[in-house]
Enzyme design. Sequence first.
Site, PDB file in Angstrom:
ATOM      1  N   ARG A  23      63.552  25.834  46.590  1.00  0.00           N
ATOM      2  CA  ARG A  23      64.180  24.952  45.601  1.00  0.00           C
ATOM      3  C   ARG A  23      63.662  23.516  45.700  1.00  0.00           C
ATOM      4  O   ARG A  23      64.402  22.572  45.451  1.00  0.00           O
ATOM      5  CB  ARG A  23      65.706  24.989  45.733  1.00  0.00           C
ATOM      6  N   ARG A  27      65.344  19.819  42.280  1.00  0.00           N
ATOM      7  CA  ARG A  27      66.682  19.621  42.860  1.00  0.00           C
ATOM      8  C   ARG A  27      66.996  18.161  43.036  1.00  0.00           C
ATOM      9  O   ARG A  27      67.923  17.639  42.446  1.00  0.00           O
ATOM     10  CB  ARG A  27      66.796  20.369  44.207  1.00  0.00           C
ATOM     11  N   ARG A  36      63.411  16.082  32.641  1.00  0.00           N
ATOM     12  CA  ARG A  36      63.990  17.372  32.281  1.00  0.00           C
ATOM     13  C   ARG A  36      64.778  17.351  30.953  1.00  0.00           C
ATOM     14  O   ARG A  36      64.937  18.362  30.307  1.00  0.00           O
ATOM     15  CB  ARG A  36      64.870  17.938  33.410  1.00  0.00           C
ATOM     16  N   ASP A  72      63.266  30.644  37.003  1.00  0.00           N
ATOM     17  CA  ASP A  72      64.523  31.070  37.624  1.00  0.00           C
ATOM     18  C   ASP A  72      64.536  32.594  37.716  1.00  0.00           C
ATOM     19  O   ASP A  72      63.872  33.275  36.939  1.00  0.00           O
ATOM     20  CB  ASP A  72      65.739  30.585  36.828  1.00  0.00           C
ATOM     21  N   TYR A 150      74.726  39.064  39.549  1.00  0.00           N
ATOM     22  CA  TYR A 150      75.001  38.158  38.420  1.00  0.00           C
ATOM     23  C   TYR A 150      75.351  38.947  37.169  1.00  0.00           C
ATOM     24  O   TYR A 150      76.253  38.582  36.420  1.00  0.00           O
ATOM     25  CB  TYR A 150      73.815  37.239  38.150  1.00  0.00           C
TER      26      TYR A 150
HETATM   27  O1  CP3 Z   1      62.334  26.826  44.369  1.00  0.00           O
HETATM   28  C1  CP3 Z   1      62.146  26.163  43.330  1.00  0.00           C
HETATM   29  O2  CP3 Z   1      62.317  24.947  43.267  1.00  0.00           O
HETATM   30  C2  CP3 Z   1      61.596  26.877  42.113  1.00  0.00           C
HETATM   31  C3  CP3 Z   1      62.486  27.238  41.092  1.00  0.00           C
HETATM   32  C4  CP3 Z   1      63.727  28.088  41.319  1.00  0.00           C
HETATM   33  C5  CP3 Z   1      64.926  27.835  40.587  1.00  0.00           C
HETATM   34  N1  CP3 Z   1      65.822  28.817  40.893  1.00  0.00           N
HETATM   35  C6  CP3 Z   1      65.102  26.725  39.631  1.00  0.00           C
HETATM   36  C7  CP3 Z   1      66.455  26.388  39.161  1.00  0.00           C
HETATM   37  C8  CP3 Z   1      63.955  29.203  42.112  1.00  0.00           C
HETATM   38  C9  CP3 Z   1      63.029  29.880  43.104  1.00  0.00           C
HETATM   39  C10 CP3 Z   1      65.276  29.663  41.828  1.00  0.00           C
HETATM   40  C11 CP3 Z   1      65.846  30.863  42.448  1.00  0.00           C
HETATM   41  C12 CP3 Z   1      67.266  31.181  42.223  1.00  0.00           C
HETATM   42  N2  CP3 Z   1      68.013  31.007  41.096  1.00  0.00           N
HETATM   43  C13 CP3 Z   1      68.081  31.833  43.178  1.00  0.00           C
HETATM   44  C14 CP3 Z   1      67.634  32.276  44.548  1.00  0.00           C
HETATM   45  C15 CP3 Z   1      67.577  31.150  45.512  1.00  0.00           C
HETATM   46  C16 CP3 Z   1      68.908  30.652  46.007  1.00  0.00           C
HETATM   47  O3  CP3 Z   1      69.170  29.449  45.813  1.00  0.00           O
HETATM   48  O4  CP3 Z   1      69.672  31.441  46.597  1.00  0.00           O
HETATM   49  C17 CP3 Z   1      69.349  32.005  42.611  1.00  0.00           C
HETATM   50  C18 CP3 Z   1      70.540  32.617  43.288  1.00  0.00           C
HETATM   51  C19 CP3 Z   1      69.306  31.492  41.294  1.00  0.00           C
HETATM   52  C20 CP3 Z   1      70.374  31.452  40.278  1.00  0.00           C
HETATM   53  C21 CP3 Z   1      70.669  30.064  39.859  1.00  0.00           C
HETATM   54  N3  CP3 Z   1      69.926  29.358  38.934  1.00  0.00           N
HETATM   55  C22 CP3 Z   1      71.733  29.229  40.261  1.00  0.00           C
HETATM   56  C23 CP3 Z   1      72.788  29.619  41.271  1.00  0.00           C
HETATM   57  C24 CP3 Z   1      71.585  28.013  39.569  1.00  0.00           C
HETATM   58  C25 CP3 Z   1      72.529  26.812  39.513  1.00  0.00           C
HETATM   59  C26 CP3 Z   1      72.609  26.008  40.690  1.00  0.00           C
HETATM   60  C27 CP3 Z   1      71.493  24.991  40.778  1.00  0.00           C
HETATM   61  O5  CP3 Z   1      70.535  25.251  41.476  1.00  0.00           O
HETATM   62  O6  CP3 Z   1      71.599  23.934  40.148  1.00  0.00           O
HETATM   63  C28 CP3 Z   1      70.423  28.104  38.778  1.00  0.00           C
HETATM   64  C29 CP3 Z   1      69.851  27.046  37.916  1.00  0.00           C
HETATM   65  C30 CP3 Z   1      68.555  26.497  38.380  1.00  0.00           C
HETATM   66  N4  CP3 Z   1      67.508  27.226  38.851  1.00  0.00           N
HETATM   67  C31 CP3 Z   1      68.180  25.124  38.371  1.00  0.00           C
HETATM   68  C32 CP3 Z   1      66.858  25.061  38.854  1.00  0.00           C
HETATM   69  C33 CP3 Z   1      65.989  23.837  38.998  1.00  0.00           C
HETATM   70  C34 CP3 Z   1      69.027  23.977  37.874  1.00  0.00           C
HETATM   71  C35 CP3 Z   1      68.526  23.702  36.509  1.00  0.00           C
HETATM   72  C36 CP3 Z   1      68.942  22.416  35.954  1.00  0.00           C
HETATM   73  O7  CP3 Z   1      68.333  21.367  36.306  1.00  0.00           O
HETATM   74  O8  CP3 Z   1      69.803  22.482  35.086  1.00  0.00           O
END
Ligand code: CP3
Length: 349
Positions: A23, A27, A36, A72, A150
């Site tokens: 991540r 982040r 974004r 994602d 999910y």
């Molecule tokens: O690693 C990276 O930076 C690359 C991109 C990436 C994202 N999600 C971007 C994202 C990766 C590899 C993921 C994987 C992901 N997504 C997982 C597995 C990793 C983990 O954290 O356990 C899971 C469970 C998800 C599902 C998911 N997507 C959640 C729980 C969330 C919300 C929480 C959060 O991170 O803000 C997302 C949204 C998401 N995925 C964002 C990003 C950058 C937030 C998007 C935004 O800016 O609105």
Amino acid sequence: MISSLLSAAAGHSVDHVPVWFMRQAGRSLPEYRRIRGSGSILDIVHSADLAAEITLQPVRRYGVDAAILYSDIMVPLAAVGFGIEITQGKGPYVKEPFRSESDLARLRKLEPETDMPFVIETVKLVVKELRGSETPLIGFAGGPFTVASYLIEGGSSKDYIKTKTLIRTDPLLFDRLMDRLAVMAVDFLTAQVNAGAAAVQIFDSWAGVLSAAEYERFVLPPVRFIMDNIARLGAPRIYFSLSASHLLGHIATTGCDVMSVDWRMPLSAVKNQLKDTPLSVQGNLDPTYCFAPWEVLRKEVLQILAEGGGIGHIFNLGHGVLPGTDPKVLHRIVELVQSVAPENLVKQV
Ligand code: CP3
């Protein structure tokens, strides 16, 4: 020259232990927030230029040894029209969760070329930018259990009651769902590697909520299917799960090349358990350490490097970067990890 990440994944010696952060893209970076906009990540990934830029931001700022695609785990589900939303700050939301056999029809086969040309384009753009820099791009997919959770819960969950209840009520339907998701992961990963991703990670974050027996029965076969079916691509396969120390023995038999572990078990104990296998390890700094005083954090990083032993170790967090993490701290961790000579870490046996 081959990248330190690919060398470490293969268990070969390296000039420094490679480091990247789960991540790392999107982040805590102010430059991410600046570009974004206010849309959903599911919309942003449709713009290959923007997604490629976000993927490259942490590489430029931190000098990490790998990029990870900005996307994602739910993107393929959205692409086949399952009805997924992701709102900022919250997890995925599924309008009509998976409930019965008829929902399988909503999970048609993913055709990456037509369903997600934007992902392929993003990978190509990133790889072109990184050419000559030895920094590989990591492609990824969600693990079938994590994605299934999910779809069944309808969103994030604390106790996975609906998912576990489906397993216990209709195990064969759960198997069919997992099989579909495994094929989808293979297609998603294959498209990314064919477009230039040099390694892949399977994020099965929530698989640790199952017992070892349930993991063996319901998760191991589809995960093995994924590993077997992407083996010919030649990209190292990293498998990540949280709270999974009771699953290490099973995960070691999935066919993965690298096991990514969290901080709950010391890396030396993980390495010891894997010593008769060729597996490399990834991890395992508790991401909340990034909020600790630098001297405390520094000691922990050095401890993890020592336990990793310098060979077959990719330094990472035990879970993703937490929102609010100071980018300067991540940069300092990268500089520290890359400054330590691996030969000083190799244990004298
Ligand atoms: O690693 C990276 O930076 C690359 C991109 C990436 C994202 N999600 C971007 C994202 C990766 C590899 C993921 C994987 C992901 N997504 C997982 C597995 C990793 C983990 O954290 O356990 C899971 C469970 C998800 C599902 C998911 N997507 C959640 C729980 C969330 C919300 C929480 C959060 O991170 O803000 C997302 C949204 C998401 N995925 C964002 C990003 C950058 C937030 C998007 C935004 O800016 O609105």
